[in-house]
Each structure stands twice: as structure tokens, then as C-alpha cells.
Design a protein around this motif. Structure first.
Motif, PDB file in Angstrom:
ATOM      1  N   THR A   5       0.956  -1.115  -0.084  1.00  0.00           N
ATOM      2  CA  THR A   5       0.007  -0.046   0.122  1.00  0.00           C
ATOM      3  C   THR A   5       0.848   1.270  -0.078  1.00  0.00           C
ATOM      4  OG1 THR A   5      -1.751   1.039   0.934  1.00  0.00           O
ATOM      5  CG2 THR A   5      -0.189   0.256   2.489  1.00  0.00           C
ATOM      6  N   SER A   6       0.336   2.444   0.009  1.00  0.00           N
ATOM      7  CA  SER A   6       0.952   3.485  -0.121  1.00  0.00           C
ATOM      8  C   SER A   6       1.334   4.272   1.215  1.00  0.00           C
ATOM      9  CB  SER A   6       0.201   4.857  -0.894  1.00  0.00           C
ATOM     10  OG  SER A   6       0.020   4.344  -2.173  1.00  0.00           O
ATOM     11  N   TYR A   7       2.281   5.040   1.665  1.00  0.00           N
ATOM     12  CA  TYR A   7       2.547   5.684   2.754  1.00  0.00           C
ATOM     13  C   TYR A   7       1.855   7.204   2.702  1.00  0.00           C
ATOM     14  CZ  TYR A   7       6.713   2.749   3.661  1.00  0.00           C
ATOM     15  OH  TYR A   7       7.653   1.869   3.667  1.00  0.00           O
ATOM     16  N   VAL A   8       1.376   7.498   3.790  1.00  0.00           N
ATOM     17  CA  VAL A   8       0.692   8.749   4.105  1.00  0.00           C
ATOM     18  C   VAL A   8       1.458   9.674   4.904  1.00  0.00           C
ATOM     19  CG1 VAL A   8      -1.316  10.151   4.586  1.00  0.00           C
ATOM     20  CG2 VAL A   8      -1.447   7.767   3.585  1.00  0.00           C
ATOM     21  N   PRO A   9       1.921  10.754   4.534  1.00  0.00           N
ATOM     22  CA  PRO A   9       2.033  11.437   3.109  1.00  0.00           C
ATOM     23  C   PRO A   9       2.654  10.545   2.233  1.00  0.00           C
ATOM     24  CG  PRO A   9       2.821  13.014   4.672  1.00  0.00           C
ATOM     25  CD  PRO A   9       2.920  11.890   5.332  1.00  0.00           C
ATOM     26  N   GLU A  10       2.286  10.684   1.087  1.00  0.00           N
ATOM     27  CA  GLU A  10       3.101   9.760  -0.209  1.00  0.00           C
ATOM     28  C   GLU A  10       4.464   9.777  -0.024  1.00  0.00           C
ATOM     29  OE1 GLU A  10       2.642   7.268  -3.392  1.00  0.00           O
ATOM     30  OE2 GLU A  10       1.214   8.249  -2.249  1.00  0.00           O
ATOM     31  N   THR A  29       6.501  -6.690   4.683  1.00  0.00           N
ATOM     32  CA  THR A  29       6.600  -6.678   6.179  1.00  0.00           C
ATOM     33  C   THR A  29       5.683  -5.847   6.859  1.00  0.00           C
ATOM     34  OG1 THR A  29       8.830  -7.309   5.693  1.00  0.00           O
ATOM     35  CG2 THR A  29       8.272  -6.668   7.882  1.00  0.00           C
ATOM     36  N   GLU A  30       5.871  -4.473   6.403  1.00  0.00           N
ATOM     37  CA  GLU A  30       4.980  -3.245   7.099  1.00  0.00           C
ATOM     38  C   GLU A  30       3.568  -3.576   7.049  1.00  0.00           C
ATOM     39  OE1 GLU A  30       8.042   0.339   6.651  1.00  0.00           O
ATOM     40  OE2 GLU A  30       6.991  -0.217   4.700  1.00  0.00           O
ATOM     41  N   THR A  31       2.971  -4.275   5.922  1.00  0.00           N
ATOM     42  CA  THR A  31       1.502  -4.612   5.777  1.00  0.00           C
ATOM     43  C   THR A  31       1.094  -5.714   6.636  1.00  0.00           C
ATOM     44  OG1 THR A  31       1.971  -5.759   3.660  1.00  0.00           O
ATOM     45  CG2 THR A  31       1.455  -3.487   3.527  1.00  0.00           C
ATOM     46  N   ALA A  32       2.090  -6.733   6.432  1.00  0.00           N
ATOM     47  CA  ALA A  32       1.871  -8.019   7.257  1.00  0.00           C
ATOM     48  C   ALA A  32       1.741  -7.436   8.773  1.00  0.00           C
ATOM     49  CB  ALA A  32       2.935  -8.835   7.081  1.00  0.00           C
ATOM     50  N   ASP A  33       2.600  -6.643   9.406  1.00  0.00           N
ATOM     51  CA  ASP A  33       2.740  -6.223  10.920  1.00  0.00           C
ATOM     52  C   ASP A  33       1.417  -5.470  11.018  1.00  0.00           C
ATOM     53  OD1 ASP A  33       5.131  -6.916  11.237  1.00  0.00           O
ATOM     54  OD2 ASP A  33       6.208  -5.392  10.967  1.00  0.00           O
ATOM     55  N   TRP A  34       0.646  -4.562  10.197  1.00  0.00           N
ATOM     56  CA  TRP A  34      -0.536  -3.910  10.317  1.00  0.00           C
ATOM     57  C   TRP A  34      -1.534  -4.805  10.409  1.00  0.00           C
ATOM     58  CZ3 TRP A  34      -5.154  -3.839   7.805  1.00  0.00           C
ATOM     59  CH2 TRP A  34      -5.999  -2.819   8.442  1.00  0.00           C
ATOM     60  N   THR A  35      -1.606  -5.803   9.441  1.00  0.00           N
ATOM     61  CA  THR A  35      -2.812  -6.789   9.564  1.00  0.00           C
ATOM     62  C   THR A  35      -2.617  -7.631  10.794  1.00  0.00           C
ATOM     63  OG1 THR A  35      -2.545  -6.998   7.249  1.00  0.00           O
ATOM     64  CG2 THR A  35      -3.655  -8.802   8.447  1.00  0.00           C
ATOM     65  N   ILE A  36      -1.272  -7.943  11.350  1.00  0.00           N
ATOM     66  CA  ILE A  36      -1.390  -8.842  12.470  1.00  0.00           C
ATOM     67  C   ILE A  36      -2.024  -8.184  13.748  1.00  0.00           C
ATOM     68  CG2 ILE A  36       0.324  -9.724  14.116  1.00  0.00           C
ATOM     69  CD1 ILE A  36       1.914 -10.382  11.709  1.00  0.00           C
ATOM     70  N   GLY A  37      -1.227  -6.706  13.887  1.00  0.00           N
ATOM     71  CA  GLY A  37      -2.024  -5.798  14.712  1.00  0.00           C
ATOM     72  C   GLY A  37      -3.365  -5.697  14.740  1.00  0.00           C
ATOM     73  N   ALA A  38      -4.021  -5.551  13.529  1.00  0.00           N
ATOM     74  CA  ALA A  38      -5.496  -5.182  13.629  1.00  0.00           C
ATOM     75  C   ALA A  38      -6.059  -6.533  14.184  1.00  0.00           C
ATOM     76  CB  ALA A  38      -5.744  -5.038  11.862  1.00  0.00           C
ATOM     77  N   LEU A  39      -5.285  -7.732  14.116  1.00  0.00           N
ATOM     78  CA  LEU A  39      -6.256  -8.925  14.723  1.00  0.00           C
ATOM     79  C   LEU A  39      -5.737  -9.101  16.168  1.00  0.00           C
ATOM     80  CD1 LEU A  39      -6.855  -9.549  11.529  1.00  0.00           C
ATOM     81  CD2 LEU A  39      -6.265 -11.884  11.980  1.00  0.00           C
ATOM     82  N   GLY A  40      -4.910  -8.299  16.605  1.00  0.00           N
ATOM     83  CA  GLY A  40      -4.640  -8.261  18.117  1.00  0.00           C
ATOM     84  C   GLY A  40      -3.700  -9.389  18.219  1.00  0.00           C
ATOM     85  N   LEU A  41      -3.019  -9.907  17.146  1.00  0.00           N
ATOM     86  CA  LEU A  41      -1.768 -10.825  17.096  1.00  0.00           C
ATOM     87  C   LEU A  41      -0.414 -10.442  17.194  1.00  0.00           C
ATOM     88  CD1 LEU A  41      -3.580 -13.217  14.671  1.00  0.00           C
ATOM     89  CD2 LEU A  41      -3.816 -13.297  17.127  1.00  0.00           C
ATOM     90  N   ARG A  42       0.410 -11.295  17.755  1.00  0.00           N
ATOM     91  CA  ARG A  42       1.796 -10.974  17.648  1.00  0.00           C
ATOM     92  C   ARG A  42       2.785 -12.069  16.794  1.00  0.00           C
ATOM     93  NH1 ARG A  42       4.116  -8.998  23.367  1.00  0.00           N
ATOM     94  NH2 ARG A  42       5.847  -8.613  21.917  1.00  0.00           N
ATOM     95  N   GLY A  97       5.586   8.710   8.495  1.00  0.00           N
ATOM     96  CA  GLY A  97       4.608   8.457   7.914  1.00  0.00           C
ATOM     97  C   GLY A  97       3.710   7.295   8.653  1.00  0.00           C
ATOM     98  N   THR A  98       2.644   7.157   7.906  1.00  0.00           N
ATOM     99  CA  THR A  98       1.633   6.070   8.246  1.00  0.00           C
ATOM    100  C   THR A  98       1.142   5.062   6.997  1.00  0.00           C
ATOM    101  OG1 THR A  98      -0.508   7.525   8.123  1.00  0.00           O
ATOM    102  CG2 THR A  98       0.909   7.263  10.257  1.00  0.00           C
ATOM    103  N   LEU A  99       0.548   4.112   7.193  1.00  0.00           N
ATOM    104  CA  LEU A  99       0.172   3.320   5.944  1.00  0.00           C
ATOM    105  C   LEU A  99      -1.288   3.961   5.521  1.00  0.00           C
ATOM    106  CD1 LEU A  99       1.024  -0.283   6.907  1.00  0.00           C
ATOM    107  CD2 LEU A  99       2.481   1.292   5.861  1.00  0.00           C
ATOM    108  N   ASP A 100      -1.493   3.962   4.445  1.00  0.00           N
ATOM    109  CA  ASP A 100      -2.896   3.828   3.727  1.00  0.00           C
ATOM    110  C   ASP A 100      -3.419   2.889   3.992  1.00  0.00           C
ATOM    111  OD1 ASP A 100      -4.998   4.405   2.138  1.00  0.00           O
ATOM    112  OD2 ASP A 100      -4.025   5.210   0.520  1.00  0.00           O
TER     113      ASP A 100
END
Length: 333
Positions: free
Chosen positions: A214-219, A267-280, A227-230
Motif C-alpha cells: 500500500t502507499s505511505y501517508v503522506p506519499e 513486512t509493514e503491511t503484514a505487521d499492520w494486519t497482525i496488529g489489526a487482529l490483536g496478534l503478535r 509516515g503512516t500506512l494508507d
């Protein structure tokens, strides 16, 4: 004041090279190809000259010769191969194994991005009544996303596959389990398909091979620089991951350590997904397919994330050539 300088044109050329290598199915002999380029932040001061940026470091310029990067080779599988026009008039390849001729129903694995022979081998290794469908729509995840933005496109694809399987077997057929596989840019089709609630219900399993960006915010502003993830492009995938964690679906995400710099890494998008599910993540040290080295794992219900070492082009292609083992791991009951 700080300014972020980067080279998106170089990054695009690098990822297009990945796409051509994957679509050609060639054995990669390069030990390092820079996959993206991001200059570090450079302080700018009104009181003095701009400090020149240091040499590019993303990914590391070191040569890597530890991992084997073994490659599969094409071989005859028997069965029947048929082709028909798909989204944008692009050819869709369908492989129907001999065992499917005696069945009234079959499972289907739909693979996005990569030479057809490799996912066909992976499906053949399942040893089940499964057909393989392969689509290559172009370079970059955007073309895959746009091609399936209209939900009717996936409906048409499934209907056409059903018709073509019947034509190949000479008997009426229906599709049972539907599995989507996205390698690299191909993940764009998977996320677009899953945005439609009907398709979320119809798809049984998802395999992502080094392909959730995905993109970064800001681009272009990396996380380390504030930055953060879009996350818009990640929502449908995260929803499917939650269903898999509850045991309702099956999902496996495999990724390398490649850091593109101008957009978010797998790696960053997988980390976000893992965190969104409350996992580690759990750290591990395991050998993977084709000489890959696994460094981390997440397991909840039927949801898995496997993190592998590697920051070079061959590490990216490793993920595609690991499909037989990873697909079997995803679908094993």
C-alpha cells in the motif's frame, strides 16, 4: 525543517523488472537487484548548504550468497490446457487434470501474476480434484485492482471457468472450493475481489506470496520518518484474515524483508494486519522451501503469516517458487 527525497521512477523500473522476471518464469542469476530507492531524510537549513545524501541503502548493497534460491523447472503434467479471454481481453489459462474428468465438481485455484506452469505444478502437487486458472494482467497492482473493481468481472470469470471445465471433461461441472493466490502485483486482484461481500463469502482460501503493498501517508514518507500506512487497500484482506482466524476461512501470508522505500513493504503491511487482529509474531529459525530461511510466524485459527529472510530480487522470486509447499500448507485439513 526536513525534506524527503526519493526516486520513484527507479523504484517503478525495479518492480517492473520483477514482473517481467516472474512472467517469464526465468531462473534468476542476479544476486542483487535494487528493488526500490529511498534517500534518507536530509536536513535543510537556511543557515547553510543542503547536506548531500549518502549512498542508497534500501535495500542493502551487500551481495547475498548464503541462500540457495533453488528454482523449479517446467515439466509435463498431462491433463488439458484451455485458454479464453479474461479481463481487458487478456488471456486466461485453465489447466484441468485427468482426474477431474470423472468428477461432477472440482475445486479451483485462481493465480494472479506469474508464468502459468508454476501454479499449475503447485495445483498438481495437491493430488486432488483441483483445476488451475492463471491470469497475467500487466505490471503493478493497480491494473489487477482496477480489472476486478466491478464485481461482475469475477462472476464472469467463475462462470467461464465452470463452462470451460465442462467442455474439457465432457460432463456438467460445478466449482466447489475457490482459492485465490496473489504473487507480487497480483495481490491487487485479490483485495479488489474481496471488497464485494458476495465474493468474500464465495472465496474459501487466500494465499499471498510477497504481495501485499500500500502507499505511505503522506506519499513516500516512510514510517521511520513519521509516515503512516494508507490502510484502504488492506481492509478487505484484513477482514478475510479475521474470518480465517475464527476458523471460517483459510489464509496464509508469506513475505520477504524487501524494503521498496517509496511504498509500504510486505513486512509493514503484514505487521499492520497482525496488529489489526490483536496478534503478535513469534520468532523462529526454520528452513523453508527452495532454501528459504523463515524468521517469524503467526498462527491463529486458519490464519498464518510466515516471515522469511531476504532483501534481494532472488528472495522475491523465491516466494513464487515456494508456492507448491505453501499452497499445500494452506489447504491441508
Amino acid at each position: 525543517m526536513r525534506a524527503l527525497l526519493f526516486a520513484p521512477s527507479f523504484a517503478r523500473r525495479s518492480m517492473e523488472w520483477f514482473d517481467r522476471a516472474a512472467n517469464g518464469g526465468r531462473v534468476l542469476r542476479a544476486v542483487m537487484v535494487v528493488v526500490a530507492l529511498a534517500w534518507p531524510l536530509v536536513p535543510v537549513s537556511a543557515q547553510g548548504p543542503v547536506v548531500p545524501p549518502p549512498a542508497p541503502q534500501n535495500p542493502s548493497p551487500m551481495l547475498e550468497s548464503t541462500r540457495a534460491h533453488e528454482r523449479l523447472t517446467s515439466r509435463a503434467l498431462g491433463g488439458t490446457v484451455r485458454a479464453f479471454p479474461g479481463p481487458g481481453g487478456k488471456a486466461v489459462e485453465l489447466w484441468v487434470p485427468e482426474r477431474a474428468r470423472t468428477r461432477d465438481a472440482c475445486d479451483v485455484v485462481i493465480h494472479f501474476h506469474g508464468a502459468a506452469w508454476l501454479p499449475e505444478q503447485a495445483v498438481a502437487a495437491l493430488g486432488a480434484r483441483t483445476v488451475a486458472v492463471v491470469l497475467n494482467l500487466g505490471a503493478g497492482s493497480g491494473i489487477y485492482d482496477r480489472s476486478f473493481a466491478d464485481p461482475s468481472v469475477f462472476d464472469t470469470l467463475l462462470a467461464t471457468v465452470t463452462r470451460e471445465v465442462a467442455a474439457a471433461t465432457g460432463r456438467p461441472s460445478r466449482l466447489d472450493r475457490v482459492t485465490l493466490v496473489g504473487f507480487s502485483a497480483g495481490h491487487g486482484a485479490v483485495r479488489a475481489i474481496l471488497r464485494e461481500p458476495r465474493h468474500m463469502g464465495r472465496v474459501d482460501a487466500v494465499l499471498l506470496l510477497d504481495g501485499m503493498h500500500t502507499s505511505y501517508v503522506p506519499e513516500g514518507q516512510v514510517l521511520a520518518a513519521g509516515g503512516t500506512l494508507d490502510t484502504m487497500n488492506l481492509q478487505s484482506l484484513a477482514a478475510f484474515a479475521r474470518a480465517a482466524a475464527r476458523g471460517e476461512k483459510r489464509m496464509l501470508i508469506a513475505h520477504s524483508e524487501i524494503f521498496p522505500g517509496t511504498y509500504a513493504s510486505t513486512t509493514e503491511t503484514a505487521d499492520w494486519t497482525i496488529g489489526a487482529l490483536g496478534l503478535r509474531r513469534t520468532p523462529v529459525l526454520n528452513w523453508g522451501p527452495r532454501g528459504m530461511q523463515q524468521l517469524s510466524e503467526v498462527h491463529a485459527g486458519h490464519f498464518r503469516v510466515l516471515g522469511f529472510a531476504g532483501t534481494t530480487a532472488p528472495d522475491h522470486i523465491d516466494q513464487l517458487h515456494a508456492m507448491p509447499e505453501l499452497l499445500k500448507r494452506l489447504l491441508s485439513r
